[in-house]
Design a protein around this motif. Structure first.
Motif, PDB file in Angstrom:
ATOM      1  N   MET A 133      -5.901 -19.811 -38.130  1.00 49.11           N
ATOM      2  CA  MET A 133      -5.661 -19.793 -36.695  1.00 49.11           C
ATOM      3  C   MET A 133      -6.684 -20.675 -36.003  1.00 49.11           C
ATOM      4  SD  MET A 133      -5.845 -16.562 -34.061  1.00 49.11           S
ATOM      5  CE  MET A 133      -4.508 -15.702 -34.864  1.00 49.11           C
ATOM      6  N   SER A 134      -6.234 -21.560 -35.098  1.00 49.29           N
ATOM      7  CA  SER A 134      -7.172 -22.421 -34.388  1.00 49.29           C
ATOM      8  C   SER A 134      -7.812 -21.655 -33.250  1.00 49.29           C
ATOM      9  CB  SER A 134      -6.440 -23.652 -33.848  1.00 49.29           C
ATOM     10  OG  SER A 134      -5.429 -23.263 -32.960  1.00 49.29           O
ATOM     11  N   VAL A 135      -9.034 -22.061 -32.899  1.00 48.03           N
ATOM     12  CA  VAL A 135      -9.798 -21.389 -31.858  1.00 48.03           C
ATOM     13  C   VAL A 135     -10.114 -22.375 -30.764  1.00 48.03           C
ATOM     14  CG1 VAL A 135     -11.876 -20.105 -31.341  1.00 48.03           C
ATOM     15  CG2 VAL A 135     -10.776 -19.832 -33.555  1.00 48.03           C
ATOM     16  N   GLY A 136      -9.767 -22.058 -29.534  1.00 52.95           N
ATOM     17  CA  GLY A 136     -10.056 -22.915 -28.399  1.00 52.95           C
ATOM     18  C   GLY A 136     -11.331 -22.496 -27.715  1.00 52.95           C
ATOM     19  N   ALA A 137     -11.601 -23.107 -26.570  1.00 48.00           N
ATOM     20  CA  ALA A 137     -12.841 -22.823 -25.836  1.00 48.00           C
ATOM     21  C   ALA A 137     -12.884 -21.394 -25.357  1.00 48.00           C
ATOM     22  CB  ALA A 137     -12.954 -23.780 -24.643  1.00 48.00           C
ATOM     23  N   HIS A 138     -11.732 -20.798 -25.163  1.00 48.63           N
ATOM     24  CA  HIS A 138     -11.704 -19.438 -24.627  1.00 48.63           C
ATOM     25  C   HIS A 138     -11.230 -18.430 -25.655  1.00 48.63           C
ATOM     26  CE1 HIS A 138     -12.462 -21.083 -20.645  1.00 48.63           C
ATOM     27  NE2 HIS A 138     -11.492 -21.963 -20.856  1.00 48.63           N
ATOM     28  N   GLY A 139     -11.398 -18.765 -26.934  1.00 43.06           N
ATOM     29  CA  GLY A 139     -11.019 -17.825 -27.976  1.00 43.06           C
ATOM     30  C   GLY A 139      -9.758 -18.256 -28.701  1.00 43.06           C
ATOM     31  N   PRO A 140      -9.238 -17.395 -29.561  1.00 42.02           N
ATOM     32  CA  PRO A 140      -8.067 -17.748 -30.371  1.00 42.02           C
ATOM     33  C   PRO A 140      -6.833 -18.032 -29.507  1.00 42.02           C
ATOM     34  CG  PRO A 140      -9.134 -15.750 -31.180  1.00 42.02           C
ATOM     35  CD  PRO A 140      -9.736 -16.045 -29.850  1.00 42.02           C
ATOM     36  N   ARG A 141      -6.095 -19.055 -29.905  1.00 45.93           N
ATOM     37  CA  ARG A 141      -4.818 -19.309 -29.238  1.00 45.93           C
ATOM     38  C   ARG A 141      -3.810 -18.245 -29.642  1.00 45.93           C
ATOM     39  NH1 ARG A 141      -4.216 -25.816 -30.330  1.00 45.93           N
ATOM     40  NH2 ARG A 141      -6.015 -26.491 -29.084  1.00 45.93           N
ATOM     41  N   ARG A 142      -2.820 -18.082 -28.834  1.00 43.85           N
ATOM     42  CA  ARG A 142      -1.821 -17.068 -29.115  1.00 43.85           C
ATOM     43  C   ARG A 142      -0.471 -17.740 -29.341  1.00 43.85           C
ATOM     44  NH1 ARG A 142      -3.298 -11.990 -25.147  1.00 43.85           N
ATOM     45  NH2 ARG A 142      -5.516 -11.913 -25.656  1.00 43.85           N
ATOM     46  N   PRO A 143      -0.147 -18.027 -30.602  1.00 49.06           N
ATOM     47  CA  PRO A 143       1.101 -18.738 -30.891  1.00 49.06           C
ATOM     48  C   PRO A 143       2.339 -17.964 -30.482  1.00 49.06           C
ATOM     49  CG  PRO A 143       0.113 -17.889 -32.903  1.00 49.06           C
ATOM     50  CD  PRO A 143      -0.907 -17.725 -31.820  1.00 49.06           C
ATOM     51  N   TYR A 144       2.198 -16.633 -30.310  1.00 49.35           N
ATOM     52  CA  TYR A 144       3.379 -15.853 -29.972  1.00 49.35           C
ATOM     53  C   TYR A 144       3.827 -16.082 -28.531  1.00 49.35           C
ATOM     54  CZ  TYR A 144      -0.002 -12.584 -27.895  1.00 49.35           C
ATOM     55  OH  TYR A 144      -1.006 -12.018 -27.157  1.00 49.35           O
ATOM     56  N   ARG A 145       2.985 -16.766 -27.716  1.00 51.19           N
ATOM     57  CA  ARG A 145       3.403 -17.044 -26.340  1.00 51.19           C
ATOM     58  C   ARG A 145       4.657 -17.908 -26.315  1.00 51.19           C
ATOM     59  NH1 ARG A 145      -2.429 -18.378 -23.471  1.00 51.19           N
ATOM     60  NH2 ARG A 145      -3.151 -16.210 -23.312  1.00 51.19           N
ATOM     61  N   ALA A 146       4.729 -18.888 -27.218  1.00 58.07           N
ATOM     62  CA  ALA A 146       5.915 -19.736 -27.287  1.00 58.07           C
ATOM     63  C   ALA A 146       7.135 -18.904 -27.664  1.00 58.07           C
ATOM     64  CB  ALA A 146       5.707 -20.849 -28.305  1.00 58.07           C
ATOM     65  N   GLY A 147       6.920 -17.950 -28.561  1.00 56.70           N
ATOM     66  CA  GLY A 147       8.020 -17.074 -28.939  1.00 56.70           C
ATOM     67  C   GLY A 147       8.472 -16.214 -27.772  1.00 56.70           C
ATOM     68  N   ARG A 148       7.534 -15.746 -26.980  1.00 59.07           N
ATOM     69  CA  ARG A 148       7.911 -14.936 -25.826  1.00 59.07           C
ATOM     70  C   ARG A 148       8.656 -15.768 -24.795  1.00 59.07           C
ATOM     71  NH1 ARG A 148       2.958 -11.415 -23.678  1.00 59.07           N
ATOM     72  NH2 ARG A 148       2.036 -13.491 -23.513  1.00 59.07           N
ATOM     73  N   ARG A 149       8.226 -17.021 -24.619  1.00 57.85           N
ATOM     74  CA  ARG A 149       8.926 -17.899 -23.680  1.00 57.85           C
ATOM     75  C   ARG A 149      10.352 -18.171 -24.156  1.00 57.85           C
ATOM     76  NH1 ARG A 149       3.868 -20.565 -23.326  1.00 57.85           N
ATOM     77  NH2 ARG A 149       4.526 -22.111 -24.876  1.00 57.85           N
ATOM     78  N   ALA A 150      10.492 -18.391 -25.470  1.00 59.79           N
ATOM     79  CA  ALA A 150      11.829 -18.640 -26.018  1.00 59.79           C
ATOM     80  C   ALA A 150      12.715 -17.411 -25.855  1.00 59.79           C
ATOM     81  CB  ALA A 150      11.724 -19.016 -27.490  1.00 59.79           C
TER      82      ALA A 150
END
Length: 214
Positions: A1-18
């Protein structure tokens, strides 16, 4: 899992948008079908559909397109109904010609019963809209191709009447089992679906199947 400046990204956001987009699309299609059935295709506007589905007009266009695109999407879902493949598979397993006819007629009945209002809308819309006319032609081609599979199965069973060609058998199946026949008997004449199915199966058998002496 990649980590951004504000912590781990949440890949499930794209799934929720879909998922949200799919739910919005479904709501629009459901609202459109209700309005088409209740008010007639020609009387319904995209604004009406937006209000009925509690969305904005631009959202309707972005999600499903205009009225003709919405109708085409509804028809595509109907064509993809699993009852078609299930029925053709059952016909392919039938070793008795009359059973094959009965199975085919029942499957066609279920398909027509499920999508009766939608087909009625499409037939009316085809007189008003060129795209709807093309959609109806595409739906009818798919319908007739499925009936052609039934005709070929009857040929494989050596069940067609003497001199009956597969293409002619498919035409006869379309005459008796096309959506127009169900409309004539169920809507125009007030027959029950069960009575219509039974009578049409009898007519198909009489018209297509050869007399057996064995």
């Amino acid at each position: 899992m990649s980590v951004g400046a504000h912590g781990p990204r949440r890949p499930y956001r794209a799934g929720r948008r879909a998922k949200a987009a799919a739910e919005t699309r479904a709501a629009i299609l459901d609202a459109a079908l209700r309005l088409f059935v209740e008010n007639g295709y020609g009387s319904v506007t995209v604004g009406d559909i937006a209000r009925e589905s509690d969305t904005a007009v631009p959202t309707v266009y972005a999600s499903t397109g205009g009225k003709s695109s919405i109708l085409a999407s509804l028809i595509s879902e109907g064509i993809a109904d699993p009852i078609v493949d299930e029925t053709l598979a059952a016909v392919g397993m039938s070793s008795d010609p009359r059973e094959a006819v009965a199975v085919a007629t029942h499957g066609v009945r279920i398909d027509n019963e499920r999508h009766f209002d939608l087909v009625r809308v499409l037939v009316t819309a085809a007189t008003l809209d060129e795209t709807a006319k093309e959609t109806l032609a595409r739906a009818n081609r798919s319908y007739r191709e499925a009936l052609g599979v039934v005709a070929r199965r009857l040929e494989d069973l050596d069940a067609l009447g003497q001199g009956m060609l597969v293409d002619r058998a498919a035409d006869i199946l379309w005459f008796f089992l096309g959506h127009h026949s169900w409309r004539v008997y169920v809507t125009d004449s007030g027959w029950s679906w069960n009575d219509t199915e039974k009578w049409l199966a009898e007519q198909v058998s009489a018209a297509l199947l050869r007399d057996r002496v064995d």
